[in-house]
Design a protein around this motif. Structure first.
Motif, short mmCIF file in Angstrom:
data_model
loop_
_atom_site.label_atom_id
_atom_site.label_comp_id
_atom_site.label_asym_id
_atom_site.label_seq_id
_atom_site.Cartn_x
_atom_site.Cartn_y
_atom_site.Cartn_z
N CYS A 1 1.37 -1.54 0.30
CA CYS A 1 -0.21 0.16 0.02
C CYS A 1 0.85 1.32 0.06
O CYS A 1 1.79 1.69 0.47
CB CYS A 1 -0.73 0.10 0.99
SG CYS A 1 -2.05 1.36 1.48
N CYS B 1 0.42 3.40 3.62
CA CYS B 1 0.23 2.51 5.06
C CYS B 1 1.79 1.70 5.30
O CYS B 1 2.37 1.14 5.95
CB CYS B 1 -0.41 1.96 5.67
SG CYS B 1 -1.52 0.17 4.98
N CYS C 1 -6.64 -1.64 0.19
CA CYS C 1 -6.12 -2.03 1.12
C CYS C 1 -6.92 -1.93 2.42
O CYS C 1 -7.86 -0.91 1.97
CB CYS C 1 -4.83 -0.28 1.59
SG CYS C 1 -3.95 -1.17 3.11
N CYS D 1 -5.48 0.62 5.77
CA CYS D 1 -6.21 2.33 6.09
C CYS D 1 -7.06 2.51 5.27
O CYS D 1 -7.67 3.68 4.62
CB CYS D 1 -4.75 2.89 5.89
SG CYS D 1 -4.65 2.75 3.87
N TYR E 1 -7.22 2.32 1.43
CA TYR E 1 -6.96 3.24 0.64
C TYR E 1 -7.33 2.14 -0.71
O TYR E 1 -7.43 1.09 -0.72
CB TYR E 1 -5.27 3.72 0.50
CG TYR E 1 -4.45 3.56 -0.86
CD1 TYR E 1 -4.45 5.04 -1.08
CD2 TYR E 1 -4.32 2.89 -1.51
CE1 TYR E 1 -3.92 5.41 -1.77
CE2 TYR E 1 -3.35 3.63 -2.98
CZ TYR E 1 -4.08 4.59 -3.49
OH TYR E 1 -2.88 5.61 -4.14
ZN LIG Z 1 -2.70 0.41 3.68
#
Ligand SMILES: [Zn+2]
Length: 51
Positions: free
Chosen positions: A8, A11, A29, A32, A34
């Protein structure tokens, strides 16, 4: 559709990634949240085309 794993960009955790067209990959992801597009890892060496 090629499914694989990628780090990712937000993160750094292992995120799900898949390619829809062989040129870019979509990343999602779980850590987080994303979600976005990245250039395909196989095309890192300058083969990335815009447009
Ligand atoms: Zn992430």
């Amino acid at each position: 559709m090629t499914h694989f794993l990628s780090n990712c960009p937000r993160c750094g955790y292992i995120a799900e990634a898949w390619s829809e067209d062989g040129v870019s990959v979509r990343v999602r992801c779980k850590m987080c949240g994303y979600e976005g597009r990245l250039p395909h890892p196989d095309l890192k060496n300058g083969a990335w085309r815009v447009g």
